[in-house]
Scaffold this motif. Structure first.
Motif, short mmCIF file in Angstrom:
data_model
loop_
_atom_site.label_atom_id
_atom_site.label_comp_id
_atom_site.label_asym_id
_atom_site.label_seq_id
_atom_site.Cartn_x
_atom_site.Cartn_y
_atom_site.Cartn_z
N LEU A 55 0.81 -1.23 0.00
CA LEU A 55 0.00 0.00 0.00
C LEU A 55 0.84 1.28 0.00
O LEU A 55 0.40 2.32 0.48
N PRO A 126 -14.82 4.39 -0.06
CA PRO A 126 -14.89 3.84 1.30
C PRO A 126 -13.53 3.80 1.99
O PRO A 126 -13.46 3.50 3.18
N ALA A 127 -12.45 4.10 1.25
CA ALA A 127 -11.11 4.05 1.85
C ALA A 127 -10.96 5.16 2.90
O ALA A 127 -11.50 6.25 2.74
N ARG A 140 -3.67 3.37 -2.71
CA ARG A 140 -4.79 2.51 -2.37
C ARG A 140 -5.64 2.31 -3.61
O ARG A 140 -6.11 3.28 -4.20
N ARG A 141 -5.80 1.05 -4.00
CA ARG A 141 -6.78 0.77 -5.07
C ARG A 141 -8.11 0.61 -4.38
O ARG A 141 -8.25 -0.15 -3.42
N THR A 142 -9.09 1.31 -4.87
CA THR A 142 -10.37 1.29 -4.19
C THR A 142 -11.49 1.62 -5.17
O THR A 142 -11.31 1.55 -6.39
N ARG A 143 -12.63 1.98 -4.61
CA ARG A 143 -13.78 2.36 -5.43
C ARG A 143 -13.97 3.87 -5.32
O ARG A 143 -13.81 4.45 -4.26
N ILE A 147 -16.73 3.43 -10.03
CA ILE A 147 -15.61 2.81 -10.75
C ILE A 147 -14.46 2.42 -9.81
O ILE A 147 -14.35 2.91 -8.70
N ALA A 148 -13.61 1.55 -10.32
CA ALA A 148 -12.38 1.20 -9.61
C ALA A 148 -11.32 2.23 -9.96
O ALA A 148 -11.22 2.67 -11.11
N ASP B 14 -14.56 -2.29 2.81
CA ASP B 14 -16.00 -2.11 2.80
C ASP B 14 -16.61 -3.08 1.79
O ASP B 14 -16.00 -3.40 0.77
N THR B 16 -18.65 -2.67 -0.45
CA THR B 16 -18.78 -2.16 -1.81
C THR B 16 -17.46 -2.22 -2.58
O THR B 16 -17.42 -1.90 -3.76
N GLU B 17 -16.40 -2.62 -1.91
CA GLU B 17 -15.11 -2.77 -2.58
C GLU B 17 -14.86 -4.25 -2.89
O GLU B 17 -13.85 -4.62 -3.46
N HIS B 58 -11.35 -9.21 -3.35
CA HIS B 58 -11.08 -7.79 -3.13
C HIS B 58 -11.04 -7.12 -4.51
O HIS B 58 -10.00 -6.66 -4.96
N MET B 60 -12.20 -4.38 -6.08
CA MET B 60 -11.82 -3.00 -6.38
C MET B 60 -10.53 -2.61 -5.66
O MET B 60 -10.16 -1.45 -5.61
N GLY B 61 -9.88 -3.61 -5.06
CA GLY B 61 -8.62 -3.33 -4.37
C GLY B 61 -7.49 -4.12 -5.00
O GLY B 61 -7.22 -3.97 -6.19
N CYS B 62 -6.89 -5.02 -4.23
CA CYS B 62 -5.72 -5.75 -4.74
C CYS B 62 -6.11 -6.87 -5.70
O CYS B 62 -5.26 -7.47 -6.33
#
Ligand SMILES: [Zn+2]
Lengths: 192, 109
Positions: A55, A126-127, A140-143, A147-148, B14, B16-17, B58, B60-62
């Motif tokens: 991260l 949400p991060a 941080r990859r997130t929403r 979208i991503a 979360d 939603t991710e 995960h 929308m994350g890793c």
């Protein structure tokens, strides 16, 4: 050489934060087992940047390496250096199972600057955007809305957002709307 | 709101991710398996009221798949663990036991 067209032609908006699309960058996707020391060393040698911790991002001499997953990092560098970096990686990674691909045209990058940047982002993701949880140097990859996206805290009030080129317009409009004057939250930015 | 900690990047993600992947630890019956086994693999699920084991991604994350142990009634999360196992590790089963003594899921207790 022909001119490179970015997704939004360098669009810019001003509000609680400025949102602007950055000029074309070079990007190289690197996938390899970053848990293995020999592989990490080879990635660092080929990329010319130390491999970041989970991260996090590392920056050296105009190149940034972003942690994306336990087996993926993204190298961001000046556009013109991408071809030579790709051959340097191929040489350094020889013998290690890996993938290195020039994905310079795959994503759009938005730079968001301003005191309210954490508040603006917290409306959309949400991060955890708290300074303690997401200090400069974090990735941080997130929403982001629907979208991503990857969010990189460059400096205290500067964020870079990476998203797929196809959704660049959505990301830009979303950020612009969230940063519109009158929409200050004042949660992280207490002076707002 | 469901929050699951991804065991690969450590992010408390979360819902939603994340993308749900259904029930965990299924045996994939393929060509050569008998009809009952294949039907079980395709259709038969635990659907418990209480302790459950699931796959999540995960997304929308890793991007990694992982497992989660949680309660379908209270949404309490007992723990998350790596994808590369065919049953919940001891530490996870102990964590479930601490909160739900006498639990049963398939033939696990
Ligand atoms: Zn993760």
């Amino acid at each position: 050489m022909s001119e490179i067209a970015t997704a939004l032609g360098g669009a810019r908006s001003d509000g609680l934060c400025t949102v602007c699309e950055v000029p074309p960058l070079g990007m190289i996707q690197i996938r390899a087992d970053l848990g293995a020391t020999a592989v990490r060393d080879a990635v660092a040698e080929g990329a010319g940047v130390a491999v970041p911790d989970v991260l996090r991002a590392t920056t050296e001499q105009g190149r940034t390496l972003c942690w994306f997953s336990p087996d993926e990092v993204l190298l961001i560098l000046p556009r013109g250096e991408a071809p030579s970096a790709l051959s340097a990686l191929a040489e350094a990674m020889e013998g290690h199972h890996h993938l290195a691909a020039d994905v310079s045209d795959m994503r759009a990058v938005l730079r968001v600057e301003g005191r309210a940047v954490r508040d603006v982002l917290a409306k959309l993701t949400p991060a955890d955007m708290a300074p303690g949880a997401f200090p400069p140097g974090s990735v941080r990859r997130t929403r982001l809305g629907q979208i991503a996206a990857a969010v990189r805290m460059v400096e205290d009030e500067t964020v870079e957002i990476l998203c797929f080129r196809s959704v660049a317009r959505y990301a830009f409009d979303l950020m612009t709307e969230a940063a519109r004057e009158g929409g200050a939250v004042g949660y992280f930015d207490r002076e707002a | 709101m469901l929050i699951l900690t991804c065991p690969y990047c450590g992010v408390a993600a979360d819902e939603t991710e994340l993308a749900p992947g259904g029930e965990a630890h299924l045996t994939r019956e393929g060509p050569g398996s008998d009809d009952d086994a294949f039907a079980g693999y395709l259709f038969h699920r635990e659907n418990p009221k209480g302790v459950h084991f699931e796959r999540w991604r995960h997304a929308m994350g890793c991007g990694k798949w992982f497992h989660a142990a949680r309660c379908t009634v209270t949404l309490e999360v007992f723990g998350t663990y790596a994808a590369q196992v065919t049953e919940p590790p001891r530490a996870i089963r102990d964590a479930v036991s601490a909160r739900r003594p006498g639990w049963r899921w398939r033939d696990l207790t």
